[in-house]
Design a protein around this motif. Sequence first.
Motif, short mmCIF file in Angstrom:
data_model
loop_
_atom_site.label_atom_id
_atom_site.label_comp_id
_atom_site.label_asym_id
_atom_site.label_seq_id
_atom_site.Cartn_x
_atom_site.Cartn_y
_atom_site.Cartn_z
N ALA A 79 0.87 -1.25 -0.09
CA ALA A 79 -0.10 -0.06 -0.03
C ALA A 79 0.82 1.07 -0.03
CB ALA A 79 -1.10 -0.09 1.17
N ASP A 80 0.42 2.28 -0.56
CA ASP A 80 1.06 3.48 -0.68
C ASP A 80 1.32 4.21 0.79
OD1 ASP A 80 1.72 4.02 -3.66
OD2 ASP A 80 -0.43 3.49 -3.76
N LEU A 81 -0.06 4.14 1.36
CA LEU A 81 -0.06 4.42 3.10
C LEU A 81 -0.81 3.48 3.67
CD1 LEU A 81 -1.38 8.25 2.32
CD2 LEU A 81 1.27 7.61 2.86
N THR A 82 -0.36 3.66 5.09
CA THR A 82 -1.07 2.71 6.06
C THR A 82 -1.77 3.52 7.19
OG1 THR A 82 0.33 0.78 5.71
CG2 THR A 82 -0.82 0.79 7.82
N VAL B 80 -14.51 0.73 15.08
CA VAL B 80 -15.13 -0.35 13.92
C VAL B 80 -16.03 0.62 13.01
CG1 VAL B 80 -16.83 -2.15 13.46
CG2 VAL B 80 -15.36 -2.35 15.60
N ALA B 81 -16.66 1.46 13.50
CA ALA B 81 -17.67 2.44 12.51
C ALA B 81 -16.74 3.16 11.61
CB ALA B 81 -18.56 3.03 13.26
N HIS B 82 -15.71 3.65 12.37
CA HIS B 82 -14.53 4.61 11.46
C HIS B 82 -13.97 3.86 10.60
CE1 HIS B 82 -13.76 7.62 15.32
NE2 HIS B 82 -15.11 7.20 14.91
N SER B 83 -13.54 2.65 10.96
CA SER B 83 -12.85 1.65 9.97
C SER B 83 -13.53 1.43 8.94
CB SER B 83 -12.40 0.33 10.66
OG SER B 83 -12.08 -0.38 9.82
N ASP B 84 -14.87 1.01 8.89
CA ASP B 84 -15.81 0.59 7.70
C ASP B 84 -15.93 2.09 6.90
OD1 ASP B 84 -16.23 -1.92 8.89
OD2 ASP B 84 -18.10 -1.40 9.74
N ALA B 85 -16.27 3.03 7.70
CA ALA B 85 -16.18 4.22 6.45
C ALA B 85 -14.93 4.70 5.89
CB ALA B 85 -16.82 5.40 7.33
N TYR B 86 -13.73 4.49 6.54
CA TYR B 86 -12.59 4.86 5.81
C TYR B 86 -12.07 3.88 4.93
CZ TYR B 86 -12.40 7.72 10.23
OH TYR B 86 -12.64 8.64 11.22
N ILE C 275 -4.58 3.02 0.00
CA ILE C 275 -4.34 3.24 1.28
C ILE C 275 -4.96 1.95 2.23
CG2 ILE C 275 -5.26 4.77 3.27
CD1 ILE C 275 -3.93 6.20 0.80
N ASP C 276 -4.02 1.35 2.79
CA ASP C 276 -4.60 0.05 3.73
C ASP C 276 -4.88 0.45 5.24
OD1 ASP C 276 -4.64 -2.35 4.68
OD2 ASP C 276 -2.57 -2.54 5.18
N VAL C 277 -6.39 0.48 5.34
CA VAL C 277 -7.01 0.91 6.59
C VAL C 277 -7.07 -0.25 7.54
CG1 VAL C 277 -8.76 2.05 7.84
CG2 VAL C 277 -8.21 2.77 5.54
N GLN C 278 -6.33 -0.17 8.70
CA GLN C 278 -6.24 -1.26 9.59
C GLN C 278 -7.02 -0.96 10.78
OE1 GLN C 278 -2.09 -2.43 10.05
NE2 GLN C 278 -1.67 -2.45 7.87
#
Length: 469
Positions: free
Chosen positions: A49-52, A58-64, A79-82
Amino acid sequence: MPEESVDTAGPVRRWLDDMPLGLAPLLIAAMGLIAGLYLLVNPVGKRHADLTMWTFGVAHSDAYKEAAEAFSAKTSREIDVQLVNFNAVNQKLRSALWAAVNIPDLVEIEKSAAGGFFRGPLDRVGFLDLRPYLERDGIIGRVPANALATYTDRGAVFGLPHDIHPVMLAYRADIVDPYLAQRGLRMEDLATWDDYFRELRGLLIQEQRYLLQIEHGDAWAFQIFLMQRGGGIFGPRGRLRMDDDIAVETMTWMIPLVAETGDRKVADSLGNFDLAFYRGLIEGFYIAALCPDWRSSQLQTYAKDLHGKMRLVPLPAPAPGGLRTSQVGGTMLGIARLAKDPELAWQFAKTIYFGSPEQHGRLFRVTNILTPDRQAWSDPAYHEARPYWSGQVLGEQFIALADEVPPFYSSGFLPVAVAKLNESIVACYGHYRSHGADGFEAFVRQRLKAAADYVRRQMAREPDWDAKE
């Protein structure tokens, strides 16, 4: 003469029987060898990924993740959202920054932990100063100044506020409104806490109904009342003020509400965040509770029986003309100083924190959390009537208080200060229950000073970074 025994098991069986731990370890080792050989032949492809980004919600993660897909389609950058556990974010991030390895490019941090990452010389803080970006792109004026204060240190803005969290009073309208109407009053007419407890005293039923939910075993409610009065645990530049006159006055006022006896006891609690809290409201054990925006969505979820029976009003003020709100909770988004591509990280941060009003509106309908981006407040979601809240327009209620929310100042010593404050609250409650009002203010002052002195001793071990810069 007995027959001579014949060994029919064979050498393999005898070898297995001679193994001290039996067959199981051999099978486990064999499976591990086979798995290792398979991975050697079929290696797992690494994501580049270009960015992590790390987030703990959980709600933030799904939206991001959804936003990251749209961002990737537009920019061809991944963008790798973890999703990372709340406690693990702080521990892993601190270790990553110290070692300068595996640092996420963007990370969300809960407000109470943020100050710990701003310690040290400015050029050694692990996050970028975002003020130049905010000013360059004309965003800084879109955010209430007090929302930025929490993440500002020595003039540098190390985090973007995800929220504002104005606190209101959630109350049982089905119980309170008819009672006040008989007296020609509305809840909005009760401008101070003195007004509130005086005018609603007729609803008090000792040991069966109280006028307010206040937890006396921790500092949650105390912090809300403290900031409403203009105080705080810390002030600007990390100045400890948990034992100043405002703190003493707040504690001296709050503790009797829950520690008195008979009909003088007007507040109680069944818990702050567990299901018992919601049962207390549902069953009318207390008729009102302190309610930041995020708690209003929790009430909708866990107290469904109160649909159409609840309302929100600004907090009664400590004194006439005083502040009608406070704040509690919050999250920041920071960009690591060692981010692989700071400009790309900023562009994605803008996308998720200062994106379209429609994006924020969708989140508001789910979370009731007020974004600090003024431009988003134009979305219809902030102007819709909510049946659960007796038809109130929830967004407009919170927006009206956004610029009045007092600033919260964090510190790397906030956890130890809160722990000592919790001890002080328990001690003050016990003292009042045993001795009443006689000498109570002096005890509060002594107890808060002892707690603050302990924190100051810990702070004294910290180098004076300002003197070195």
